[in-house]
Scaffold this active site. Structure first.
Site, PDB file in Angstrom:
ATOM      1  N   ARG A  16      -8.357  13.435   9.987  1.00  0.00           N
ATOM      2  CA  ARG A  16      -8.421  14.089   8.944  1.00  0.00           C
ATOM      3  C   ARG A  16      -8.001  13.281   7.786  1.00  0.00           C
ATOM      4  O   ARG A  16      -8.648  13.434   6.379  1.00  0.00           O
ATOM      5  CB  ARG A  16      -7.801  15.490   8.720  1.00  0.00           C
ATOM      6  CG  ARG A  16      -8.618  16.456   9.727  1.00  0.00           C
ATOM      7  CD  ARG A  16      -7.672  17.597   9.730  1.00  0.00           C
ATOM      8  NE  ARG A  16      -6.786  17.438  10.914  1.00  0.00           N
ATOM      9  CZ  ARG A  16      -5.808  18.449  11.123  1.00  0.00           C
ATOM     10  NH1 ARG A  16      -5.725  19.678  10.831  1.00  0.00           N
ATOM     11  NH2 ARG A  16      -4.718  17.921  12.298  1.00  0.00           N
ATOM     12  N   THR A  81      -0.422  17.175  22.214  1.00  0.00           N
ATOM     13  CA  THR A  81       1.057  17.062  21.854  1.00  0.00           C
ATOM     14  C   THR A  81       1.717  17.165  23.169  1.00  0.00           C
ATOM     15  O   THR A  81       2.785  16.443  23.436  1.00  0.00           O
ATOM     16  CB  THR A  81       1.342  18.058  21.010  1.00  0.00           C
ATOM     17  OG1 THR A  81       0.667  19.268  20.988  1.00  0.00           O
ATOM     18  CG2 THR A  81       1.147  17.397  19.293  1.00  0.00           C
ATOM     19  N   TYR A 368       4.628 -19.336 -20.317  1.00  0.00           N
ATOM     20  CA  TYR A 368       4.634 -19.413 -18.882  1.00  0.00           C
ATOM     21  C   TYR A 368       5.807 -20.261 -18.356  1.00  0.00           C
ATOM     22  O   TYR A 368       5.735 -21.461 -18.666  1.00  0.00           O
ATOM     23  CB  TYR A 368       3.406 -19.693 -18.235  1.00  0.00           C
ATOM     24  CG  TYR A 368       3.804 -19.909 -16.888  1.00  0.00           C
ATOM     25  CD1 TYR A 368       4.036 -18.773 -15.943  1.00  0.00           C
ATOM     26  CD2 TYR A 368       3.450 -21.288 -16.108  1.00  0.00           C
ATOM     27  CE1 TYR A 368       4.194 -18.998 -14.220  1.00  0.00           C
ATOM     28  CE2 TYR A 368       3.392 -21.317 -14.662  1.00  0.00           C
ATOM     29  CZ  TYR A 368       4.096 -20.300 -13.847  1.00  0.00           C
ATOM     30  OH  TYR A 368       4.001 -20.457 -12.625  1.00  0.00           O
ATOM     31  N   ASN A 388       3.635 -26.629 -13.757  1.00  0.00           N
ATOM     32  CA  ASN A 388       4.618 -26.555 -12.359  1.00  0.00           C
ATOM     33  C   ASN A 388       3.672 -26.964 -11.254  1.00  0.00           C
ATOM     34  O   ASN A 388       4.195 -27.223 -10.192  1.00  0.00           O
ATOM     35  CB  ASN A 388       5.224 -25.442 -12.197  1.00  0.00           C
ATOM     36  CG  ASN A 388       4.361 -24.058 -12.063  1.00  0.00           C
ATOM     37  OD1 ASN A 388       3.328 -24.085 -12.688  1.00  0.00           O
ATOM     38  ND2 ASN A 388       4.726 -23.344 -11.176  1.00  0.00           N
ATOM     39  N   SER A 407       7.064 -24.878 -30.397  1.00  0.00           N
ATOM     40  CA  SER A 407       6.102 -24.235 -29.754  1.00  0.00           C
ATOM     41  C   SER A 407       4.868 -24.944 -29.227  1.00  0.00           C
ATOM     42  O   SER A 407       4.977 -26.226 -29.803  1.00  0.00           O
ATOM     43  CB  SER A 407       5.573 -23.358 -31.200  1.00  0.00           C
ATOM     44  OG  SER A 407       6.591 -22.312 -31.556  1.00  0.00           O
TER      45      SER A 407
HETATM   46  C1  UD1 Z   1       0.665  20.930  15.510  1.00  0.00           C
HETATM   47  C2  UD1 Z   1       0.968  22.280  16.329  1.00  0.00           C
HETATM   48  C3  UD1 Z   1       0.949  23.221  15.535  1.00  0.00           C
HETATM   49  C4  UD1 Z   1       1.823  23.244  14.451  1.00  0.00           C
HETATM   50  C5  UD1 Z   1       1.685  21.954  13.651  1.00  0.00           C
HETATM   51  C6  UD1 Z   1       2.777  21.692  12.554  1.00  0.00           C
HETATM   52  C7  UD1 Z   1       0.075  21.707  18.612  1.00  0.00           C
HETATM   53  C8  UD1 Z   1      -1.004  21.865  19.540  1.00  0.00           C
HETATM   54  N1  UD1 Z   1       0.028  22.244  17.413  1.00  0.00           N
HETATM   55  O1  UD1 Z   1      -0.661  21.088  15.233  1.00  0.00           O
HETATM   56  O2  UD1 Z   1       1.189  24.773  16.190  1.00  0.00           O
HETATM   57  O3  UD1 Z   1       1.639  24.639  13.432  1.00  0.00           O
HETATM   58  O4  UD1 Z   1       1.570  21.022  14.384  1.00  0.00           O
HETATM   59  O5  UD1 Z   1       2.620  20.661  11.721  1.00  0.00           O
HETATM   60  O6  UD1 Z   1       1.184  21.098  18.951  1.00  0.00           O
HETATM   61  N2  UD1 Z   1       0.202  13.675  18.395  1.00  0.00           N
HETATM   62  C9  UD1 Z   1       0.232  12.601  19.383  1.00  0.00           C
HETATM   63  N3  UD1 Z   1      -0.583  12.832  20.359  1.00  0.00           N
HETATM   64  C10 UD1 Z   1      -1.775  13.472  20.520  1.00  0.00           C
HETATM   65  C11 UD1 Z   1      -1.797  14.397  19.457  1.00  0.00           C
HETATM   66  C12 UD1 Z   1      -0.958  14.438  18.470  1.00  0.00           C
HETATM   67  O7  UD1 Z   1       1.432  11.809  19.342  1.00  0.00           O
HETATM   68  O8  UD1 Z   1      -2.541  13.476  21.467  1.00  0.00           O
HETATM   69  C13 UD1 Z   1       1.117  13.695  17.265  1.00  0.00           C
HETATM   70  C14 UD1 Z   1       0.312  13.302  15.906  1.00  0.00           C
HETATM   71  O9  UD1 Z   1       0.373  12.037  15.628  1.00  0.00           O
HETATM   72  C15 UD1 Z   1       1.315  13.931  14.970  1.00  0.00           C
HETATM   73  C16 UD1 Z   1       1.727  15.150  15.748  1.00  0.00           C
HETATM   74  O10 UD1 Z   1       1.547  15.005  17.123  1.00  0.00           O
HETATM   75  O11 UD1 Z   1       2.265  13.503  14.379  1.00  0.00           O
HETATM   76  C17 UD1 Z   1       0.993  16.472  15.625  1.00  0.00           C
HETATM   77  O12 UD1 Z   1      -0.272  16.511  16.053  1.00  0.00           O
HETATM   78  P1  UD1 Z   1      -1.532  17.168  15.011  1.00  0.00           P
HETATM   79  O13 UD1 Z   1      -2.821  16.620  15.773  1.00  0.00           O
HETATM   80  O14 UD1 Z   1      -1.181  16.803  13.546  1.00  0.00           O
HETATM   81  O15 UD1 Z   1      -1.037  18.531  15.280  1.00  0.00           O
HETATM   82  P2  UD1 Z   1      -1.583  20.097  14.506  1.00  0.00           P
HETATM   83  O16 UD1 Z   1      -2.788  20.055  14.554  1.00  0.00           O
HETATM   84  O17 UD1 Z   1      -0.859  19.859  13.119  1.00  0.00           O
HETATM   85 CA    CA Z   2      -0.233  17.803  12.053  1.00  0.00          CA
END
Ligand code: UD1
Ligand code: CA
Length: 478
Positions: A16, A81, A368, A388, A407
């Site tokens: 996004r 996640t 300068y 320079n 000057s």
């Molecule tokens: C997530 C939570 C949501 C919470 C929100 C808070 C989940 C499924 N949802 O949603 O409940 O309200 O955070 O901010 O966990 N990331 C990885 N690997 C992945 C996917 C994500 O490392 O495969 C990392 C992203 O880089 C980021 C973090 O996990 O730093 C959160 O991921 P993001 O996709 O932003 O989750 P949200 O949709 O915000």
């Molecule tokens: Ca997030």
């Protein structure tokens, strides 16, 4: 806490953001989002810190090169996640204790809030403790579904029913986990949801089915848990961080004429009784002394200013050091490696690069000075230029104490003007000027007497608008 292991999720692309840069490297107040998160964790002195990287992993790692004690787990591809946390398993085998799970895109969390979360977690002997917040506009976050007061499960916005979407308590994406059941349980997370991802949030329902304790802690200030998913959120959270910094500065005795248009990075230090006018940018590792006045439109990056320094409007300074009671600008430009001694004056349209400018010296206009060493009490006349650069190499110019540069002079480097020496205005100095002497290097002036009268007569006899013959005054080097 020596059985505390911090894991930071930072593998996501941040679709996004519509950016080439990994989301967690976007900056607020001069620091990447991830750095803000790591600093909050530093305050807990954890036994280990693991960052889960994926999208542009090598680049992200290189950007964290200077940070000691951070280990990396690679998540490739990024399947959600829960899958991300699993990648840290190998680095944590044999460990016990607590995993504090943070998101690289939630930069405002304070150490105190994390500490509070851990306290609840340990006191309740929970398998998982979720940080939650009550939001007026919960849109986009996972919602906390409770039964009989306890957290029963977390449902993501996209998977939520209209009734669930009306719930205002949200998941901050920050958790404390007991290390022992964590990784086996993560393997039982499925990906049957709107995004087809392995959601860490499903762990809550899994734990509850297994009769493990899931606790929660609600943050006092919901602004702290704001996650950044878009450029709009980046700007909004950036404004909050800035506001907080400005309030700290004012509490420490700094006058901000208009805090709304004052941009001071997190690490910047400003002394008491300094006055900062609107639209000033103090960036990076800048330090400003006490009782300085920084006028509107000034930008100072990674520089140090002494006390009682006046910086007039639209001066730009990078990687430079300015001693006390100096006066700079308006429109001065201090490029990297410049040093201005006490009570010196660098005036309008004066540019310094890699130049030491001695105490009490003055360069008031249109100059300068590059790769130069200027002594103390030197006067640099308007329009002085150090030549320079010969097209291949840079060469030094040395102007010793008390010298006077007339000057419109050019100093063709390498060249030295000795102590107390003078350079006549309009000179092109290509040889050293010994101490106490006058260097003059320009053509001699010739006055052509009666020339104006002759010119008029010539014009009249030829009939205007004819021009007189060649004009001796327009010939160079006469
Ligand atoms: C997530 C939570 C949501 C919470 C929100 C808070 C989940 C499924 N949802 O949603 O409940 O309200 O955070 O901010 O966990 N990331 C990885 N690997 C992945 C996917 C994500 O490392 O495969 C990392 C992203 O880089 C980021 C973090 O996990 O730093 C959160 O991921 P993001 O996709 O932003 O989750 P949200 O949709 O915000
Ligand atoms: Ca997030």
């Amino acid at each position: 806490m020596n059985d505390l292991h911090v894991v930071v999720l930072a593998a996501g692309k941040g679709t996004r953001m519509k950016s080439d840069l990994p989301k967690v490297l976007h900056e607020i107040s001069g620091q990447p989002l991830l750095e803000h998160v790591l600093r909050a964790a530093d305050g807990l002195t954890p036994a280990s810190v693991t960052v889960v990287v994926g999208h542009r992993a090598e680049y992200l790692r290189s950007r964290l090169d200077g940070r000691r004690g951070v280990q990396f787990a690679v998540q490739e591809p990024q399947l959600g996640t829960a899958h991300a946390v699993l990648q840290a398993e190998a680095l944590l085998t044999g460990q016990t204790g607590t995993v504090l799970l943070l998101s690289g895109d939630v930069p405002l969390l304070s150490t105190a809030t994390l500490h509070g979360l851990l306290q609840v977690h340990l006191a309740e002997r929970a398998a998982a403790t979720v940080l939650t917040a009550l939001l007026e506009r919960p849109y986009g976050y996972g919602r906390i579904i409770r039964s009989q007061g306890q957290v029963a499960r977390i449902v993501e916005e996209r998977d939520a029913s209209p009734a669930e979407r009306a719930i205002r308590e949200i998941n901050a994406g920050v958790y404390a986990f007991d290390l022992e059941p964590l990784f086996p349980a993560l393997r039982s997370v499925a990906s049957q949801n709107a995004q087809g991802e392995f959601y860490l949030t499903d762990l809550v329902a899994i734990y509850r089915r297994r009769r493990l304790v899931v606790a929660s802690r609600t943050v006092a200030d919901p602004a702290e848990i704001r996650g950044i998913n878009s450029r709009t959120e980046l700007a909004e959270v950036g404004a909050l961080v800035r506001q907080k910094k400005n309030e700290e500065l004012m509490a420490a005795g700094v006058t901000l004429v208009d805090p709304a248009t004052t941009y001071v990075d997190s690490d910047v230090v400003v002394g008491a009784d300094t006055v900062i006018h609107p639209n000033v940018y103090l960036e990076g590792q800048t330090r400003v002394g006490a009782a300085c006045e920084i006028h509107a439109g000034v930008r100072i990056v990674d520089s140090t200013l002494g006390d009682r320094v006046t910086v007039l409007n639209y001066t730009v300074m990078t990687d430079s050091i300015v001693d006390s009671e100096v006066r700079l600008g308006p429109f001065a430009h201090l490029r990297p490696g410049s040093r201005v001694g006490a009570a010196a004056h660098v005036g309008n349209f004066v540019e310094l690069k890699k130049t030491a400018f001695g105490a009490g010296s003055k360069a008031s206009h249109l100059t300068y000075l590059g790769d130069a060493t200027i002594g103390e009490g030197v006067t640099i006349g308007a329009g002085t230029i150090t030549c320079n650069y010969d097209g291949v190499h840079k060469h030094p110019t040395i102007i010793e104490d008390g010298a006077f540069i007339g000057s419109d002079s050019q100093l063709v480097a390498p060249v030295r003007v000795g102590q107390g020496a003078y350079v006549a205005a309009g000179s092109s100095i290509v040889k050293d000027v010994p101490p106490g002497s006058l260097g003059i290097a320009r053509s001699r002036q010739a006055n052509v007497e009666g020339w104006v009268e002759r010119k008029k007569t010539a014009r009249a006899s030829a009939g205007a608008p004819a021009e007189p013959g060649p004009d001796p005054a327009s010939q160079p080097n006469r």
